[in-house]
Write a protein that holds these residues in place. Sequence first.
Motif, PDB file in Angstrom:
ATOM      1  N   LYS A   1       5.752 -18.645 -18.446  1.00 34.20           N
ATOM      2  CA  LYS A   1       5.864 -18.939 -17.186  1.00 34.20           C
ATOM      3  C   LYS A   1       4.988 -19.167 -16.363  1.00 34.20           C
ATOM      4  N   THR A   2       4.610 -19.774 -15.631  1.00 32.82           N
ATOM      5  CA  THR A   2       3.919 -19.902 -14.387  1.00 32.82           C
ATOM      6  C   THR A   2       5.047 -20.362 -12.591  1.00 32.82           C
ATOM      7  N   ALA A   3       4.894 -19.290 -12.013  1.00 29.69           N
ATOM      8  CA  ALA A   3       4.862 -19.679 -10.733  1.00 29.69           C
ATOM      9  C   ALA A   3       4.549 -20.392  -9.738  1.00 29.69           C
ATOM     10  N   LEU A   4       4.758 -21.473  -9.294  1.00 29.10           N
ATOM     11  CA  LEU A   4       4.078 -21.612  -7.513  1.00 29.10           C
ATOM     12  C   LEU A   4       4.781 -21.156  -6.549  1.00 29.10           C
ATOM     13  N   LEU A   5       3.515 -20.706  -6.275  1.00 28.40           N
ATOM     14  CA  LEU A   5       3.808 -19.904  -4.699  1.00 28.40           C
ATOM     15  C   LEU A   5       3.816 -20.956  -4.022  1.00 28.40           C
ATOM     16  N   ILE A   6       4.508 -21.034  -2.711  1.00 33.07           N
ATOM     17  CA  ILE A   6       4.197 -22.045  -1.417  1.00 33.07           C
ATOM     18  C   ILE A   6       4.783 -21.542  -0.918  1.00 33.07           C
ATOM     19  N   PRO A   7       3.560 -20.813   0.682  1.00 31.33           N
ATOM     20  CA  PRO A   7       4.670 -20.536   1.674  1.00 31.33           C
ATOM     21  C   PRO A   7       4.487 -21.244   3.050  1.00 31.33           C
ATOM     22  N   VAL A   8       6.015 -21.416   3.424  1.00 32.49           N
ATOM     23  CA  VAL A   8       6.105 -22.491   4.246  1.00 32.49           C
ATOM     24  C   VAL A   8       6.033 -21.817   5.768  1.00 32.49           C
ATOM     25  N   TYR A   9       5.866 -22.828   6.682  1.00 28.75           N
ATOM     26  CA  TYR A   9       6.088 -22.463   8.265  1.00 28.75           C
ATOM     27  C   TYR A   9       6.492 -23.701   8.813  1.00 28.75           C
TER      28      TYR A   9
ATOM     29  N   ALA B   1       4.795 -12.428  -9.411  1.00 29.17           N
ATOM     30  CA  ALA B   1       4.220 -11.067  -9.950  1.00 29.17           C
ATOM     31  C   ALA B   1       4.990 -11.391 -11.747  1.00 29.17           C
ATOM     32  N   LYS B   2       5.823 -11.684 -11.928  1.00 24.07           N
ATOM     33  CA  LYS B   2       7.694 -11.364 -12.342  1.00 24.07           C
ATOM     34  C   LYS B   2       6.765 -12.218 -13.821  1.00 24.07           C
TER      35      LYS B   2
ATOM     36  N   LEU C   1      -5.339 -19.594  -8.892  1.00 25.51           N
ATOM     37  CA  LEU C   1      -4.324 -19.053  -9.948  1.00 25.51           C
ATOM     38  C   LEU C   1      -4.501 -17.341 -10.308  1.00 25.51           C
ATOM     39  N   LEU C   2      -3.774 -16.505  -9.913  1.00 23.13           N
ATOM     40  CA  LEU C   2      -3.774 -15.028 -11.314  1.00 23.13           C
ATOM     41  C   LEU C   2      -2.607 -14.918 -11.871  1.00 23.13           C
ATOM     42  N   SER C   3      -3.879 -14.394 -12.643  1.00 23.93           N
ATOM     43  CA  SER C   3      -2.357 -13.930 -13.606  1.00 23.93           C
ATOM     44  C   SER C   3      -2.009 -12.182 -13.723  1.00 23.93           C
ATOM     45  N   ARG C   4      -0.249 -12.540 -14.387  1.00 27.28           N
ATOM     46  CA  ARG C   4       0.013 -11.573 -13.967  1.00 27.28           C
ATOM     47  C   ARG C   4      -0.574  -9.857 -13.658  1.00 27.28           C
ATOM     48  N   ARG C   5      -1.254  -9.876 -14.336  1.00 28.81           N
ATOM     49  CA  ARG C   5      -2.311  -8.403 -13.615  1.00 28.81           C
ATOM     50  C   ARG C   5      -3.193  -7.812 -12.485  1.00 28.81           C
ATOM     51  N   ALA C   6      -3.573  -9.751 -12.553  1.00 30.79           N
ATOM     52  CA  ALA C   6      -4.213  -9.710 -11.609  1.00 30.79           C
ATOM     53  C   ALA C   6      -3.166  -9.640 -10.328  1.00 30.79           C
ATOM     54  N   ALA C   7      -1.645 -10.470 -10.255  1.00 33.66           N
ATOM     55  CA  ALA C   7      -0.882 -10.509  -8.635  1.00 33.66           C
ATOM     56  C   ALA C   7      -0.762  -9.191  -8.861  1.00 33.66           C
ATOM     57  N   GLN C   8      -0.003  -8.202 -10.050  1.00 32.24           N
ATOM     58  CA  GLN C   8      -0.019  -7.081  -9.750  1.00 32.24           C
ATOM     59  C   GLN C   8      -1.294  -6.183  -8.580  1.00 32.24           C
ATOM     60  N   ALA C   9      -2.124  -6.225  -9.310  1.00 33.41           N
ATOM     61  CA  ALA C   9      -3.724  -5.721  -8.932  1.00 33.41           C
ATOM     62  C   ALA C   9      -3.535  -5.514  -7.554  1.00 33.41           C
TER      63      ALA C   9
END
Length: 311
Positions: free
Chosen positions: A2-10, A85-86, A160-168
């Motif tokens: 599973k890949t999450a697309l993280l998009i900050p919006v303002y 990170a999940k 892109l960050l793997s889960r462990r990189a995101a958790q770090a």
Amino acid sequence: MKTALLIPVYNEEEVLPFLWQDTQAVLQKLPQETFEYIFVNDGSTDGTLAQLKLLAQEHSNVKVISLSRNFGKEAALSAGLAEGAKADAVIILDADLQDPPELIVPFLEKFREGFDVVYGQRTDRQKDSFLKRVTARCFYKFYNALAARPLPENAGDCRLLSRRAAQAVLRLPERERFMKGLFNWVGFRTAGVPFARQKRKAGKTKWNYWQLWNFALEGLSASSTLPLRLWTYCGFLVSGFAFVYALWVAAKKILYGNPVSGYASLMVAILFFSGVQLISLGVIGEYLGRVFTEVKQRPLYLIDEKINCEP
Ligand code: UDP
Ligand code: MG
């Protein structure tokens, strides 16, 4: 996977429909993958949140995290990473399509090859303004001269960050979050994917040059204490110079007596050294201010509501 697309919006109501269209087009080319969207609404005051809610109603893989006010992109990214990170990997994109969603394909390829961090490298910034290009270049040069861990030049937050990189990254507790520095600090196997930075599709940039200047200072002071140490060397240099000058003044007095002169040199010395002292105080103040923000230990952001997220 599973890949999450993280998009900050303002305040991105104008660009959201394009974003949806373009990302969907890319995702359709990858039917074997599972994707979810994580939109972090960073206190928008326009119709952004309403649009996001509609999307979330229609698509269960659209998650929305709405912050209680505008906390800035760095905080919004942190909020999104906590959710992202999940997943197995998180891909950070700007809402304005300056980072083309087509990058998702090479990012995932590199991830499969075993890279934990894959950043987009802006090899072509012709579409950015001249001033932006020059100031960005200067910043990277200066930063890399000072910081212990040099940043890859022209790599933005798009990566892109793997889960462990995101958790770090999430484990780093600081309040002043210069995300590019944090991403870089965690290390792991890293690769770059070159791309041409696009023009903003619609809407306006949220940064003016004063904000960028402050952001640059924040980044520098967050990643290096060299500016503090420089004053020690500066002090040694000035003291050495003062010692030699003192010898010369004494010798002159002994050899030639003391005709009262030296007003000019006295004034110059006083003005010069008061300036130097004020600057060094300013630098100390910069760091002291950061210490103050850190010891307050305030949360990085507050969440107003979460949609489609697990409790
Ligand atoms: N953004 C945000 N909070 C802010 C400012 C910006 O979440 O306080 C988001 C914005 O919606 C966009 C991304 O950060 O998705 C990049 O912002 P922008 O395009 O204005 O920056 P630029 O590309 O000009 O550096
Ligand atoms: Mg932009």
